[in-house]
Enzyme design. Structure first.
Site, PDB file in Angstrom:
ATOM      1  N   PHE A 108     -48.885-108.179  56.574  1.00 21.92           N
ATOM      2  CA  PHE A 108     -48.320-108.202  56.038  1.00 21.92           C
ATOM      3  C   PHE A 108     -49.304-109.450  55.526  1.00 21.92           C
ATOM      4  O   PHE A 108     -49.960-110.033  55.918  1.00 21.92           O
ATOM      5  CB  PHE A 108     -46.614-109.346  55.964  1.00 21.92           C
ATOM      6  CG  PHE A 108     -46.325-109.621  55.016  1.00 21.92           C
ATOM      7  CD1 PHE A 108     -45.746-109.175  54.125  1.00 21.92           C
ATOM      8  CD2 PHE A 108     -46.462-111.236  54.878  1.00 21.92           C
ATOM      9  CE1 PHE A 108     -45.326-109.194  53.154  1.00 21.92           C
ATOM     10  CE2 PHE A 108     -46.392-111.381  53.240  1.00 21.92           C
ATOM     11  CZ  PHE A 108     -45.327-110.501  53.224  1.00 21.92           C
ATOM     12  N   ASP A 122     -56.843-112.718  57.810  1.00 14.83           N
ATOM     13  CA  ASP A 122     -55.541-113.670  57.037  1.00 14.83           C
ATOM     14  C   ASP A 122     -54.936-114.709  57.880  1.00 14.83           C
ATOM     15  O   ASP A 122     -54.362-113.816  58.739  1.00 14.83           O
ATOM     16  CB  ASP A 122     -54.592-112.472  56.269  1.00 14.83           C
ATOM     17  CG  ASP A 122     -53.233-112.956  55.874  1.00 14.83           C
ATOM     18  OD1 ASP A 122     -53.095-114.260  55.994  1.00 14.83           O
ATOM     19  OD2 ASP A 122     -52.594-111.874  55.256  1.00 14.83           O
ATOM     20  N   LYS A 176     -49.992-121.311  53.403  1.00 18.88           N
ATOM     21  CA  LYS A 176     -48.345-122.000  53.915  1.00 18.88           C
ATOM     22  C   LYS A 176     -48.980-123.425  54.312  1.00 18.88           C
ATOM     23  O   LYS A 176     -48.716-124.522  53.994  1.00 18.88           O
ATOM     24  CB  LYS A 176     -48.456-121.052  55.303  1.00 18.88           C
ATOM     25  CG  LYS A 176     -47.679-120.192  54.211  1.00 18.88           C
ATOM     26  CD  LYS A 176     -46.990-119.293  55.396  1.00 18.88           C
ATOM     27  CE  LYS A 176     -45.972-117.843  54.853  1.00 18.88           C
ATOM     28  NZ  LYS A 176     -46.641-116.605  54.842  1.00 18.88           N
TER      29      LYS A 176
HETATM   30  C1  LIG Z   1     -47.219-116.309  53.597  1.00 20.67           C
HETATM   31  C2  LIG Z   1     -47.720-114.885  54.118  1.00 20.67           C
HETATM   32  C3  LIG Z   1     -48.678-114.146  52.446  1.00 20.67           C
HETATM   33  C4  LIG Z   1     -48.430-114.428  51.535  1.00 20.67           C
HETATM   34  O1  LIG Z   1     -48.416-116.053  51.747  1.00 20.67           O
HETATM   35  P1  LIG Z   1     -47.671-116.362  50.014  1.00 20.67           P
HETATM   36  O2  LIG Z   1     -47.944-117.639  49.586  1.00 20.67           O
HETATM   37  O3  LIG Z   1     -46.362-115.986  50.448  1.00 20.67           O
HETATM   38  O4  LIG Z   1     -48.413-115.930  49.003  1.00 20.67           O
HETATM   39  C5  LIG Z   1     -49.640-113.543  53.587  1.00 20.67           C
HETATM   40  N1  LIG Z   1     -50.428-113.266  54.463  1.00 20.67           N
HETATM   41  C6  LIG Z   1     -49.933-113.839  55.052  1.00 20.67           C
HETATM   42  C7  LIG Z   1     -50.117-113.910  57.012  1.00 20.67           C
HETATM   43  C8  LIG Z   1     -48.379-114.067  55.583  1.00 20.67           C
HETATM   44  O5  LIG Z   1     -47.761-114.874  56.327  1.00 20.67           O
END
Ligand SMILES: *Cc1c(COP(=O)(O)O)cnc(C)c1O
Length: 340
Positions: free
Chosen positions: A65, A150, A179
């Site tokens: 994701f 990521d 985050k």
């Molecule tokens: C939450 C998340 C995103 C997206 O982040 P947003 O701040 O919601 O745009 C991308 N990659 C990972 C792994 C995430 O957990």
């Protein structure tokens, strides 16, 4: 205040992030999906600046994701998230989770980078083994491909280390962060090596609010607190406590739960009934959990969670586990009664 001008806080937070990680360069943005977008752009630009203009494809893993903007959605590659928002951006290729040979054979002259999460959150709190991550690094080196991580969810202490990649000992080329960096305030960052960073010149990217003074003040405090060895040690201790209790629930309520996954304070509890039902039952207990792929209940407490709070949460989950077991015993009994 625009990032066209010097923001002192940006220099301080960038310097700190570089001291704490592999990075030589940092760019600030406002969210995780923005960080992923820049990671992808920077990977393409890196090859472009070396005259390798056909290297523009990003390989990702199934179950990953990466966010909700169009590039990140294409990287995520899941039909249910893309539905109604087609066409999917070109330039992405997805391979099955955990199958290194598939990944290896997917790499070609078009590959710019391989993008993955050290622990897949949405994908079911699936930890990618360190051995796999190290092999990805070697594969990237062999083929002049960049390694993009990521760490939007796993970064900033979530796994019990400042970054998830530290566990495997690899040095990535680009890392997307968000985050945890703001401790609740919106801020994101992209960390990169010098050779990737210099491919991005003034004008190649920008953000009005990225790295604004307030975000930087917050990030500075968060980094100071979270990067302290004692803080990270506490996260690991809390993780052990939580996981031990989760394992116990699996053995006590085997009709409700059937496995524990994850790292640090990103813990997955695999459920037997549909995870949605378990989440709803926990709502009633006033415990907020998130469903993840593979029917996994995702436990993502604040890094400052106390032992008492962990125990309290696990008692609530135990109550739900017991209710599920009682229900399935009753259901089975009424089925056998009916048969008799
Ligand atoms: C939450 C998340 C995103 C997206 O982040 P947003 O701040 O919601 O745009 C991308 N990659 C990972 C792994 C995430 O957990």
């Amino acid at each position: 205040m625009s990032n066209l001008y010097t923001v002192e806080g940006q220099e301080q937070v960038a310097k700190r992030l570089c001291e704490l990680t592999f990075a030589d360069r940092v760019f600030f943005c406002n969210s995780g999906t923005e960080a992923v977008e820049l990671a992808i752009k920077a990977a393409r630009r890196y090859h472009h600046s070396r005259g390798d203009i056909s290297r523009n494809q990003i390989i990702t893993l199934e179950g990953g994701f990466h966010g909700r903007t169009l590039g990140a959605l294409a990287a995520t590659g899941r039909d249910e998230y893309l539905k109604g928002f087609e066409p999917r951006n070109p330039g992405f290729l997805q391979v099955p989770f955990g199958d290194f040979e598939e990944l290896e054979s997917a790499v070609s002259e078009q590959t710019a980078g391989i993008l993955l999460e050290p622990v897949q959150g949405e994908g079911g709190v699936r930890t990618i083994p360190c051995s796999y991550i190290r092999r990805v690094r070697e594969l990237c080196d062999r083929h002049n491909v960049l390694m993009l991580l990521d760490e939007v969810q796993t970064g900033i202490g979530r796994t019990g280390r400042l970054f998830g990649y530290e566990e495997s000992g690899v040095v990535p080329d680009i890392v997307a962060v968000a985050k945890g960096l703001g401790g609740g305030f919106p801020v994101g960052a992209v960390l990169a090596t010098e050779s990737v960073g210099i491919a991005m010149q003034p004008g190649s990217h920008g953000s009005t609010f990225g790295g604004n003074p307030l975000a930087m003040s917050v990030a500075k405090v968060v980094l100071d607190i979270v990067s302290a060895p004692a803080f990270l040690e506490r996260v690991r201790m809390a993780s052990i406590r939580l996981r031990k209790q989760a394992e116990l629930l699996v053995s006590m309520y085997s009709l409700a739960f059937d496995g524990v996954t994850g790292a640090g304070l990103l813990v997955g509890l695999r459920c037997i009934p549909p995870v949605r039902e378990v989440v709803n039952m926990l709502y009633e207990q006033k415990l907020l959990c998130v469903p993840a792929g593979n029917n996994v209940l995702r436990l993502v407490p604040p890094l400052t969670v106390s032992d008492d709070e962990i125990d309290d949460a696990m008692r609530k989950i135990a109550r739900v586990g017991k209710a599920i077991c009682d229900m399935s015993v009753k259901r089975r009994k009424s089925l056998t009664d009916a048969a008799v």
